[in-house]
Design an enzyme around this catalytic site. Structure first.
Site, mmCIF file in Angstrom:
data_model
loop_
_atom_site.group_PDB
_atom_site.id
_atom_site.type_symbol
_atom_site.label_atom_id
_atom_site.label_comp_id
_atom_site.label_asym_id
_atom_site.label_seq_id
_atom_site.Cartn_x
_atom_site.Cartn_y
_atom_site.Cartn_z
ATOM 1 N N THR A 48 -11.345 5.354 -1.276
ATOM 2 C CA THR A 48 -11.728 6.237 -0.173
ATOM 3 C C THR A 48 -11.567 5.457 1.134
ATOM 4 O O THR A 48 -12.042 4.320 1.247
ATOM 5 C CB THR A 48 -13.198 6.665 -0.338
ATOM 6 O OG1 THR A 48 -13.329 7.218 -1.643
ATOM 7 C CG2 THR A 48 -13.604 7.695 0.697
ATOM 8 N N ARG A 78 2.556 -0.033 -7.122
ATOM 9 C CA ARG A 78 2.030 -0.204 -8.482
ATOM 10 C C ARG A 78 2.248 1.062 -9.302
ATOM 11 O O ARG A 78 2.648 0.988 -10.473
ATOM 12 C CB ARG A 78 0.538 -0.594 -8.437
ATOM 13 C CG ARG A 78 -0.145 -0.715 -9.792
ATOM 14 C CD ARG A 78 0.527 -1.707 -10.738
ATOM 15 N NE ARG A 78 0.527 -3.057 -10.217
ATOM 16 C CZ ARG A 78 1.258 -4.060 -10.742
ATOM 17 N NH1 ARG A 78 2.046 -3.855 -11.789
ATOM 18 N NH2 ARG A 78 1.220 -5.258 -10.201
ATOM 19 N N LYS A 90 0.815 -1.231 0.000
ATOM 20 C CA LYS A 90 0.000 0.000 0.000
ATOM 21 C C LYS A 90 0.852 1.286 0.000
ATOM 22 O O LYS A 90 0.352 2.370 0.289
ATOM 23 C CB LYS A 90 -1.000 0.058 1.186
ATOM 24 C CG LYS A 90 -1.932 -1.125 1.350
ATOM 25 C CD LYS A 90 -2.475 -1.687 0.086
ATOM 26 C CE LYS A 90 -3.464 -0.817 -0.636
ATOM 27 N NZ LYS A 90 -3.899 -1.470 -1.926
ATOM 28 N N LYS A 105 -6.840 1.387 -6.657
ATOM 29 C CA LYS A 105 -5.753 2.283 -6.226
ATOM 30 C C LYS A 105 -6.337 3.669 -6.027
ATOM 31 O O LYS A 105 -6.875 4.266 -6.978
ATOM 32 C CB LYS A 105 -4.660 2.356 -7.291
ATOM 33 C CG LYS A 105 -4.085 1.018 -7.690
ATOM 34 C CD LYS A 105 -3.360 0.349 -6.539
ATOM 35 C CE LYS A 105 -2.883 -1.020 -6.971
ATOM 36 N NZ LYS A 105 -2.244 -1.754 -5.883
HETATM 37 N N1 LIG Z 1 -0.792 7.797 -9.293
HETATM 38 C C1 LIG Z 1 -1.453 7.053 -8.402
HETATM 39 N N2 LIG Z 1 -2.692 6.587 -8.672
HETATM 40 C C2 LIG Z 1 -3.357 5.851 -7.749
HETATM 41 N N3 LIG Z 1 -2.859 5.497 -6.541
HETATM 42 C C3 LIG Z 1 -1.628 5.943 -6.241
HETATM 43 C C4 LIG Z 1 -0.881 6.727 -7.149
HETATM 44 N N4 LIG Z 1 0.311 7.023 -6.566
HETATM 45 C C5 LIG Z 1 0.295 6.453 -5.362
HETATM 46 N N5 LIG Z 1 -0.868 5.797 -5.156
HETATM 47 C C6 LIG Z 1 -1.194 5.101 -3.918
HETATM 48 O O1 LIG Z 1 -0.887 3.730 -4.099
HETATM 49 C C7 LIG Z 1 -1.595 3.051 -3.056
HETATM 50 C C8 LIG Z 1 -1.589 1.571 -3.334
HETATM 51 O O2 LIG Z 1 -0.292 1.141 -3.110
HETATM 52 P P1 LIG Z 1 0.303 -0.166 -3.776
HETATM 53 O O3 LIG Z 1 0.182 -0.086 -5.251
HETATM 54 O O4 LIG Z 1 1.664 -0.333 -3.233
HETATM 55 O O5 LIG Z 1 -0.678 -1.277 -3.195
HETATM 56 S S1 LIG Z 1 -0.455 -2.859 -3.153
HETATM 57 O O6 LIG Z 1 0.335 -3.157 -1.976
HETATM 58 O O7 LIG Z 1 0.188 -3.256 -4.385
HETATM 59 O O8 LIG Z 1 -1.836 -3.399 -3.019
HETATM 60 C C9 LIG Z 1 -2.946 3.709 -3.057
HETATM 61 O O9 LIG Z 1 -3.481 3.602 -1.766
HETATM 62 P P2 LIG Z 1 -5.013 3.973 -1.399
HETATM 63 O O10 LIG Z 1 -5.169 5.442 -1.696
HETATM 64 O O11 LIG Z 1 -5.154 3.685 0.025
HETATM 65 O O12 LIG Z 1 -5.888 3.128 -2.276
HETATM 66 C C10 LIG Z 1 -2.652 5.159 -3.484
HETATM 67 O O13 LIG Z 1 -2.742 6.075 -2.438
#
Ligand SMILES: Nc1ncnc2c1ncn2[C@@H]1O[C@H](COP(=O)(O)OS(=O)(=O)O)[C@@H](OP(=O)(O)O)[C@H]1O
Length: 340
Positions: A306, A101, A97, A303
């Site tokens: 909320t 990605r 998280k 990703k």
């Molecule tokens: N550009 C962009 N678009 C969307 N999301 C973004 C981006 N950059 C960082 N993030 C943040 O990435 C969080 C998810 O992290 P990971 O990809 O490492 O998650 S995982 O461990 O692979 O499930 C995800 O966490 P949440 O907001 O809690 O969903 C995002 O806050």
């Protein structure tokens, strides 16, 4: 404790691992106020299956797009069966998280980076399959191109540092870190999306709400004790071989963070602010053109979820809990991530 919190998968040993690492310094152990404790199965960590999971994309090598140093586009390279599958020279090892990605998707825009799309989970769940299995997952690359993968659970897997080091001592490691409190809430949000009946975040946080004793055995809490996990990596890798990317800056200044990552990987700075735009609806930076495509690309709806509202007293209690570990982590990395 969250009963069987989410992540159990057939055949998987899970993103767990890391009880107290051998050599956990007394200070960290005493900060935790406990001896060795197993890290339970990471909550809700389902594999991220991108289209063409396993590394392949339709008509592509999982690399796809982009010209190589030699000028052959990645997709053409794989169609022609050119290049070879190599073990990764760089791995995004965490954190769950953190923004792993986003970082991988952004990096894939670089013509000299080829990455496997899905998370291989080789160094935690699939190690017995052997390096040949692992290599076969990788896209084909030409000389000068870097092969990469990301599996965020490696960072908290006790065996991962020794295993990666035995693959190659020179492997470059990248960790995307994020405020451990927000990270914990993000982790919980993911589990909740799959198991709506789980207890509240507030009740899972405490062993005993009255005394305020935090349940450090809950993976959502445990993963954020970055200093403790890092100790384990430093037994096998020099600190200079690990790059720490700020998950917060990856959102506020993606080009800036990508500049640091390209430098670390020895790549020409090709990914710049021209590659990004801020998508107001998504609330996150997105790519103007995804790798191998001419269309804008935001990450999927898992990703940037909320988060539920969490009792501010609990949030504050967690901030207090993490503060000493964060300070230690800043000291170890020489970077202040500004989480307090
Ligand atoms: N550009 C962009 N678009 C969307 N999301 C973004 C981006 N950059 C960082 N993030 C943040 O990435 C969080 C998810 O992290 P990971 O990809 O490492 O998650 S995982 O461990 O692979 O499930 C995800 O966490 P949440 O907001 O809690 O969903 C995002 O806050």
């Amino acid at each position: 404790m969250l009963p069987g919190a989410g992540g159990s998968r057939p055949g998987g040993s899970g993103g767990g691992g890391g009880g107290s690492a051998a050599g956990t310094p007394g200070t960290l152990t005493s900060l935790l106020g406990e001896g060795s404790k197993r890290l339970p199965q990471a909550a809700g960590a389902g594999p991220e299956m991108l289209p063409g999971a396993g590394g392949s994309r339709p008509g592509g090598s999982g690399g796809g797009g982009g010209g190589s140093a030699a000028g052959t586009p990645g997709t053409l390279t794989s169609l022609l069966g050119e290049g070879s599958k190599r073990l990764p020279q760089a791995v995004i090892i965490g954190v769950k998280k953190g923004g792993t990605r986003a970082l991988l998707e952004f990096l894939r825009v670089h013509p000299d980076v080829r990455a496997v799309g899905a998370e291989p989970h080789f160094f935690d769940r699939n190690y017995e399959r052997g390096l040949a299995w692992y290599r076969d997952l990788m896209p084909r690359t030409l000389e000068g191109q870097i092969t990469m993968e990301k599996t965020p659970s490696y960072f908290v897997t006790k065996e991962a540092p020794a295993r990666i080091s035995s693959m190659s001592k020179g492997t470059k490691l990248i960790v995307v870190v994020r405020d451990p409190v927000t990270r914990a809430i993000s982790d919980y949000t993911q589990t909740l999306s799959k198991k709506p009946d789980i207890p509240t975040f507030e009740s899972l946080t405490f062993k005993n709400r009255t005394t305020g004793l935090i349940d450090t055995s809950w993976s959502a809490i445990q993963i954020g004790i970055y200093a403790k996990h890092l100790e384990n990596w430093l037994l096998y890798f020099p600190i200079g071989q690990i790059l720490f990317v700020s998950g917060e800056r990856l959102i506020s200044d993606p080009a800036g963070e990508l500049g640091r990552v390209q430098d670390f990987l020895g790549l020409k700075r090709i990914i710049t602010d021209k590659h990004f735009y801020f998508n107001k609806t998504k609330g996150f930076p997105c790519l103007k053109k995804a790798e191998g495509s001419s269309k804008p690309h935001c990450l999927g709806k898992t990703k940037g979820r909320t988060h539920p509202d969490i009792d501010q007293e609990v949030v504050q209690r967690l901030r207090d809990f993490y503060r000493p570990f964060n300070m230690k982590f800043y000291q170890m990395t020489g970077q202040d991530f500004g989480w307090d």
